[in-house]
Scaffold this active site. Structure first.
Site, PDB file in Angstrom:
ATOM      1  N   ALA A   1       0.873  -1.167   0.000  1.00  0.00           N
ATOM      2  CA  ALA A   1       0.000   0.000   0.000  1.00  0.00           C
ATOM      3  C   ALA A   1       0.912   1.220   0.000  1.00  0.00           C
ATOM      4  CB  ALA A   1      -0.853  -0.013   1.258  1.00  0.00           C
TER       5      ALA A   1
ATOM      6  N   GLY B   1       0.614  -4.887   0.791  1.00  0.00           N
ATOM      7  CA  GLY B   1      -0.562  -4.889  -0.074  1.00  0.00           C
ATOM      8  C   GLY B   1      -0.313  -5.547  -1.421  1.00  0.00           C
TER       9      GLY B   1
ATOM     10  N   GLU C   1      -0.668  -9.128  -0.855  1.00  0.00           N
ATOM     11  CA  GLU C   1      -2.108  -9.353  -0.632  1.00  0.00           C
ATOM     12  C   GLU C   1      -2.884  -9.348  -1.951  1.00  0.00           C
ATOM     13  OE1 GLU C   1      -2.027  -6.130   2.348  1.00  0.00           O
ATOM     14  OE2 GLU C   1      -3.065  -7.536   3.663  1.00  0.00           O
TER      15      GLU C   1
ATOM     16  N   GLU D   1       4.468  -5.364   7.281  1.00  0.00           N
ATOM     17  CA  GLU D   1       3.728  -4.310   7.984  1.00  0.00           C
ATOM     18  C   GLU D   1       4.209  -4.056   9.400  1.00  0.00           C
ATOM     19  OE1 GLU D   1       2.364  -6.581   6.021  1.00  0.00           O
ATOM     20  OE2 GLU D   1       0.885  -5.618   4.718  1.00  0.00           O
TER      21      GLU D   1
END
Ligand code: CAA
Length: 259
Positions: free
Chosen positions: A66, A111, A114, A134
């Site tokens: 992200a 992300g 993911e 993370e």
């Protein structure tokens, strides 16, 4: 809104989506999510397409996570909303009616890992690296990583990746079951299209229902066995199944119509 953050190329019956923020290692920001959401919403149940490949721009990263630079100003409520929105979009990909393959051409972190895990399969260049870093940022994964990682590699290995924030190379990811195929760098999209081309010759409704059935196993509100006998009945009653049986008897290739 930034233009061209998602390049969309139609190739025969397939689409190749390229996340295009190379200066930020293709990090997922709001604009990328908006473009992905629009694409997958618009084409849902369109059986003229047979498969999608998602890759990253350049040769260094699939998606490095992200966009960390968007996080700084967010509070708890906004964080929850960001995570939920990301999860919802990745569910659309996971539940898409035709196969979606992540062509992982470099870093797939946070992300990015993911997103790759929400796809139905992963083809990785042998230089690719995977991880859920993370905790380095004092965060947990937000786009379903804590759940899908367990599904793909098991609890012990998932916990090790989540807690250490270590990156694993493509070979380890392949051995763990995170990656379906490993290829030379630059061949990720070609190999993905090769797999999709094979699937494109199969009964489209059956392909779609196989995706739904595998997803059903992980859905606590659904009885996958019940869904299987219902789907078996509906595929058996379909025109395509009749065509499949006719073609078998007549020793020719079936011509499926998604009916
Ligand atoms: N968000 C925003 N920008 C990012 C980014 C990210 N996730 N990852 C890399 N970039 C940017 C860098 O800031 C840098 O930009 P500038 O040149 O403007 O400084 C550019 O991309 C190139 O990156 P590096 O200079 O860091 O490249 P490197 O080769 O030295 O390192 C890397 C590569 C190891 C992937 C490193 O960039 C890195 O660690 N990136 C962050 C990975 C990460 O922590 N991802 C998880 C994000 S959180 C998340 O995803 C939460 C969630 O589940 C919802």
């Amino acid at each position: 809104m930034q233009d061209n953050v998602l390049l969309i190329e139609r190739k025969d019956q397939f689409y190749i989506l390229t996340i295009n923020r190379p200066d930020a290692l293709n990090a997922l920001n709001n604009d990328v999510f908006h473009a992905l959401d629009t694409f997958f919403t618009r084409l849902y149940k369109d059986y003229t397409i047979k498969g999608i490949v998602i890759t990253g721009s350049g040769s260094k990263a699939f998606v490095a996570g992200a966009d960390i630079k968007e996080f700084a100003s967010l509070d708890e409520t906004q964080g929850r909303m960001l995570s939920k929105k990301g999860q919802d979009i990745l569910f659309k990909i996971e539940r898409f009616h035709v196969p979606v393959i992540a062509a992982v051409n470099g870093f797939a972190l946070g992300g990015g890992c993911e997103l790759a895990m929400a796809c139905h399969m992963r083809v990785a260049g042998n230089h690719a690296k995977f991880g859920q870093p993370e905790v380095n940022l004092g965060l947990v994964p937000g786009y379903g990583g804590s759940q899908r990682l367990i599904q793909l590699i098991g609890k012990g290995r998932a916990l090790e990746l989540l807690l250490t924030a270590d990156m694993i190379d493509a070979t380890t990811a392949h051995q763990s079951g995170l990656v379906n195929h490993m290829v030379e760098p630059g061949q990720e999209v070609n190999k993905s299209l090769e797999i999709l081309s094979k699937i494109a010759t199969k009964g489209p409704l059956a392909v779609s229902q196989c995706i739904g059935l595998v997803n059903a196993y992980y859905d606590k509100d659904v009885d996958g066995f019940e869904q299987e006998y219902n789907d078996f009945g509906s595929t058996l009653g379909s025109e395509d199944a009749k065509e499949g049986a006719r073609a078998f008897v007549e020793k020719r290739k079936p011509e499926f119509k998604a009916q």
